[in-house]
Design a protein around this motif. Structure first.
Motif, PDB file in Angstrom:
ATOM      1  N   LEU A 116       0.863  -1.182   0.000  1.00 46.75           N
ATOM      2  CA  LEU A 116       0.000   0.000   0.000  1.00 46.75           C
ATOM      3  C   LEU A 116       0.899   1.232   0.000  1.00 46.75           C
ATOM      4  O   LEU A 116       1.525   1.556   0.996  1.00 46.75           O
ATOM      5  N   ARG A 117       0.963   1.932  -1.141  1.00 50.90           N
ATOM      6  CA  ARG A 117       1.915   3.025  -1.312  1.00 50.90           C
ATOM      7  C   ARG A 117       1.356   4.375  -0.873  1.00 50.90           C
ATOM      8  O   ARG A 117       2.102   5.241  -0.414  1.00 50.90           O
ATOM      9  N   ALA A 118       0.053   4.597  -1.060  1.00 48.64           N
ATOM     10  CA  ALA A 118      -0.504   5.913  -0.750  1.00 48.64           C
ATOM     11  C   ALA A 118      -1.979   5.782  -0.414  1.00 48.64           C
ATOM     12  O   ALA A 118      -2.691   4.919  -0.944  1.00 48.64           O
ATOM     13  N   ILE A 119      -2.425   6.648   0.492  1.00 43.64           N
ATOM     14  CA  ILE A 119      -3.838   6.753   0.848  1.00 43.64           C
ATOM     15  C   ILE A 119      -4.239   8.220   0.744  1.00 43.64           C
ATOM     16  O   ILE A 119      -3.549   9.093   1.280  1.00 43.64           O
ATOM     17  N   THR A 120      -5.324   8.477   0.058  1.00 40.79           N
ATOM     18  CA  THR A 120      -5.886   9.831   0.015  1.00 40.79           C
ATOM     19  C   THR A 120      -7.302   9.779   0.556  1.00 40.79           C
ATOM     20  O   THR A 120      -8.147   9.040   0.044  1.00 40.79           O
ATOM     21  N   ASP A 121      -7.541  10.523   1.621  1.00 43.07           N
ATOM     22  CA  ASP A 121      -8.881  10.634   2.185  1.00 43.07           C
ATOM     23  C   ASP A 121      -9.643  11.738   1.466  1.00 43.07           C
ATOM     24  O   ASP A 121      -9.130  12.850   1.288  1.00 43.07           O
ATOM     25  N   ALA A 122     -10.859  11.434   1.070  1.00 38.84           N
ATOM     26  CA  ALA A 122     -11.684  12.392   0.336  1.00 38.84           C
ATOM     27  C   ALA A 122     -13.060  12.474   0.985  1.00 38.84           C
ATOM     28  O   ALA A 122     -13.415  11.649   1.835  1.00 38.84           O
ATOM     29  N   PHE A 123     -13.828  13.470   0.572  1.00 39.99           N
ATOM     30  CA  PHE A 123     -15.107  13.728   1.231  1.00 39.99           C
ATOM     31  C   PHE A 123     -15.995  14.550   0.318  1.00 39.99           C
ATOM     32  O   PHE A 123     -15.545  15.137  -0.668  1.00 39.99           O
ATOM     33  N   SER A 124     -17.267  14.591   0.664  1.00 40.06           N
ATOM     34  CA  SER A 124     -18.216  15.439  -0.044  1.00 40.06           C
ATOM     35  C   SER A 124     -18.290  16.791   0.663  1.00 40.06           C
ATOM     36  O   SER A 124     -18.383  16.853   1.888  1.00 40.06           O
ATOM     37  N   HIS A 125     -18.229  17.864  -0.114  1.00 36.65           N
ATOM     38  CA  HIS A 125     -18.226  19.221   0.426  1.00 36.65           C
ATOM     39  C   HIS A 125     -19.500  19.934  -0.015  1.00 36.65           C
ATOM     40  O   HIS A 125     -19.773  20.042  -1.219  1.00 36.65           O
ATOM     41  N   ARG A 126     -20.287  20.371   0.967  1.00 40.87           N
ATOM     42  CA  ARG A 126     -21.579  21.004   0.676  1.00 40.87           C
ATOM     43  C   ARG A 126     -22.393  20.072  -0.218  1.00 40.87           C
ATOM     44  O   ARG A 126     -22.608  18.924   0.102  1.00 40.87           O
ATOM     45  N   GLY A 133     -15.265  26.318  -3.825  1.00 36.84           N
ATOM     46  CA  GLY A 133     -16.596  26.851  -3.555  1.00 36.84           C
ATOM     47  C   GLY A 133     -17.542  26.727  -4.726  1.00 36.84           C
ATOM     48  O   GLY A 133     -18.733  27.039  -4.591  1.00 36.84           O
ATOM     49  N   TYR A 134     -17.043  26.252  -5.877  1.00 31.65           N
ATOM     50  CA  TYR A 134     -17.881  26.120  -7.069  1.00 31.65           C
ATOM     51  C   TYR A 134     -18.424  24.694  -7.168  1.00 31.65           C
ATOM     52  O   TYR A 134     -17.743  23.725  -6.809  1.00 31.65           O
ATOM     53  N   GLU A 135     -19.636  24.590  -7.676  1.00 30.77           N
ATOM     54  CA  GLU A 135     -20.274  23.280  -7.809  1.00 30.77           C
ATOM     55  C   GLU A 135     -19.554  22.455  -8.863  1.00 30.77           C
ATOM     56  O   GLU A 135     -19.152  22.962  -9.914  1.00 30.77           O
ATOM     57  N   ASP A 136     -19.398  21.164  -8.587  1.00 32.18           N
ATOM     58  CA  ASP A 136     -18.668  20.276  -9.486  1.00 32.18           C
ATOM     59  C   ASP A 136     -19.636  19.274 -10.110  1.00 32.18           C
ATOM     60  O   ASP A 136     -20.632  18.894  -9.512  1.00 32.18           O
ATOM     61  N   GLY A 137     -19.326  18.855 -11.334  1.00 26.36           N
ATOM     62  CA  GLY A 137     -20.124  17.817 -11.984  1.00 26.36           C
ATOM     63  C   GLY A 137     -21.475  18.274 -12.470  1.00 26.36           C
ATOM     64  O   GLY A 137     -22.373  17.441 -12.682  1.00 26.36           O
ATOM     65  N   ARG A 189     -18.662  30.210 -14.561  1.00 24.01           N
ATOM     66  CA  ARG A 189     -19.958  30.202 -13.867  1.00 24.01           C
ATOM     67  C   ARG A 189     -19.949  31.255 -12.771  1.00 24.01           C
ATOM     68  O   ARG A 189     -18.895  31.552 -12.194  1.00 24.01           O
ATOM     69  N   ALA A 190     -21.124  31.796 -12.479  1.00 18.93           N
ATOM     70  CA  ALA A 190     -21.262  32.729 -11.371  1.00 18.93           C
ATOM     71  C   ALA A 190     -21.328  31.948 -10.066  1.00 18.93           C
ATOM     72  O   ALA A 190     -22.110  31.002  -9.945  1.00 18.93           O
ATOM     73  N   HIS A 191     -20.491  32.331  -9.119  1.00 21.98           N
ATOM     74  CA  HIS A 191     -20.432  31.596  -7.860  1.00 21.98           C
ATOM     75  C   HIS A 191     -21.768  31.610  -7.127  1.00 21.98           C
ATOM     76  O   HIS A 191     -22.171  30.610  -6.533  1.00 21.98           O
ATOM     77  N   HIS A 192     -22.502  32.724  -7.172  1.00 20.65           N
ATOM     78  CA  HIS A 192     -23.689  32.868  -6.332  1.00 20.65           C
ATOM     79  C   HIS A 192     -24.875  32.040  -6.812  1.00 20.65           C
ATOM     80  O   HIS A 192     -25.752  31.693  -6.012  1.00 20.65           O
ATOM     81  N   ASN A 193     -24.916  31.670  -8.116  1.00 14.25           N
ATOM     82  CA  ASN A 193     -26.073  30.896  -8.584  1.00 14.25           C
ATOM     83  C   ASN A 193     -25.704  29.753  -9.534  1.00 14.25           C
ATOM     84  O   ASN A 193     -26.588  29.065 -10.042  1.00 14.25           O
ATOM     85  N   ASN A 194     -24.425  29.574  -9.797  1.00 15.38           N
ATOM     86  CA  ASN A 194     -23.923  28.493 -10.649  1.00 15.38           C
ATOM     87  C   ASN A 194     -24.346  28.618 -12.109  1.00 15.38           C
ATOM     88  O   ASN A 194     -24.222  27.676 -12.883  1.00 15.38           O
ATOM     89  N   GLU A 195     -24.835  29.781 -12.517  1.00 15.23           N
ATOM     90  CA  GLU A 195     -25.252  29.974 -13.899  1.00 15.23           C
ATOM     91  C   GLU A 195     -24.023  30.228 -14.784  1.00 15.23           C
ATOM     92  O   GLU A 195     -23.088  30.932 -14.388  1.00 15.23           O
ATOM     93  N   GLU A 196     -24.049  29.655 -15.995  1.00 14.36           N
ATOM     94  CA  GLU A 196     -22.963  29.904 -16.938  1.00 14.36           C
ATOM     95  C   GLU A 196     -22.934  31.363 -17.357  1.00 14.36           C
ATOM     96  O   GLU A 196     -23.985  32.001 -17.508  1.00 14.36           O
ATOM     97  N   LEU A 197     -21.731  31.897 -17.532  1.00 12.87           N
ATOM     98  CA  LEU A 197     -21.548  33.292 -17.911  1.00 12.87           C
ATOM     99  C   LEU A 197     -21.413  33.408 -19.424  1.00 12.87           C
ATOM    100  O   LEU A 197     -20.540  32.773 -20.028  1.00 12.87           O
TER     101      LEU A 197
END
Length: 294
Positions: A116-126, A133-137, A189-197
């Motif tokens: 086992l060479r590496a471990i990366t802990d990940a999580f869901s944010h908001r 701070g921007y929505e992904d996917g 995208r606009a941070h406040h509403n995720n709308e494409e610019l």
């Protein structure tokens, strides 16, 4: 596309609240067959998703059509490291303690053949947000489109998937110091509403990676998750496809190899790793390794 394919279910499910990425390398001189059979019986494909690297498949004396090493993109204007890994295990869950205990159990199971060479802990944010701070996917395919993008539809590999993983490290202080409009223009995208610019520059991430704008369309199923260590963090970019073609088309455009325009993401983040895997299908509730002779 059949309604049901024998895929590892964790591929198609939403990202979990907690996850671990275990990167394992075959020990020198080890024969992995017996350990891989044990792993296939242990992993359910849902809480434990398994991916095999090309070098591991070659060590078994066989090949998986379409599986290869992470590429060197000719003409790329940014660094895209290739860091081959023999075996990747994506642990999914909701309890970090449970993931720790499960990873220790897997480490012991794999120990006769793998380190086992590496471990990366990940999580869901908001709600599926990146640490920026921007929505992904946002543009992920859904339903039947997700199946078509992520899974091999027919033939001996039906239900399997090709997985690309990159660990990106964000320069969070640098990003936070950018004016808000500049940050919006990085993503398009606009941070406040995720709308494409409409007036986003050509380098904006949404313009670089508009999957429907490629020929053929370059759809992948993205399952990116934030990671953090101390006060540093970034994104474990995780993308499933029925081949690597769409992912490589995205890489060429993002890196500037296609038209000289580099994705603005590279103004505050960069990949540290890059690896390809084949995620076998399931058979009778277990990881199906018959395609590699097991």
């Amino acid at each position: 596309m059949p309604a049901l394919l024998p895929a590892q279910p964790g591929i198609l499910q939403p990202i979990p609240t907690q996850a671990r990425y275990l990167s394992c390398q075959l020990r020198i001189g080890a024969t992995p067959q017996a350990v891989l059979r044990e792993l296939a019986a242990f992993a359910d494909g849902e809480a434990t998703v398994v991916g095999l690297g090309e070098s591991l498949v070659r060590s078994l004396g066989t090949q998986v059509p379409g599986l290869k090493s992470f590429p060197q993109i000719e003409g790329a204007l940014v660094k895209l490291p290739a860091t081959p890994i023999d075996l990747l295990i994506w642990l999914r869950g909701s309890d970090r303690g449970e993931l720790l205990l499960r990873s220790r159990q897997l480490e012991a199971l794999l120990a006769p053949a793998f380190e086992l060479r590496a471990i990366t802990d990940a999580f869901s944010h908001r709600t599926n947000h990146d640490l920026s701070g921007y929505e992904d996917g946002t543009e992920n395919p859904q339903g039947e489109d997700a199946l078509a993008a992520a899974l091999v539809a027919q033939g001996p590999l039906a239900g399997s998937s090709f997985l690309a993983v990159q660990r990106w490290r964000h320069q969070l202080s640098h990003f936070a110091a950018m004016p808000e409009l500049q940050r919006d223009h990085v993503f398009g995208r606009a941070h406040h509403n995720n709308e494409e610019l409409d007036d986003a520059p050509a380098s904006a991430h949404v313009k670089r990676t508009a999957q429907e704008d490629f020929e053929p369309p370059a759809f992948v199923l993205r399952r990116a998750m934030p990671w953090a260590e101390g006060n540093e963090g970034g994104s474990m970019f995780t993308a499933f496809g029925h081949s690597f073609d769409a992912y490589e088309a995205l890489l060429r455009r993002m890196s500037g190899a296609e038209d000289g325009v580099v994705d603005a993401l590279f103004s505050f983040t960069e990949p540290e790793t890059g690896a390809y895997f084949w995620c076998p299908p399931l058979h009778q509730g277990r990881i199906d390794l018959r395609a590699v002779g097991l």
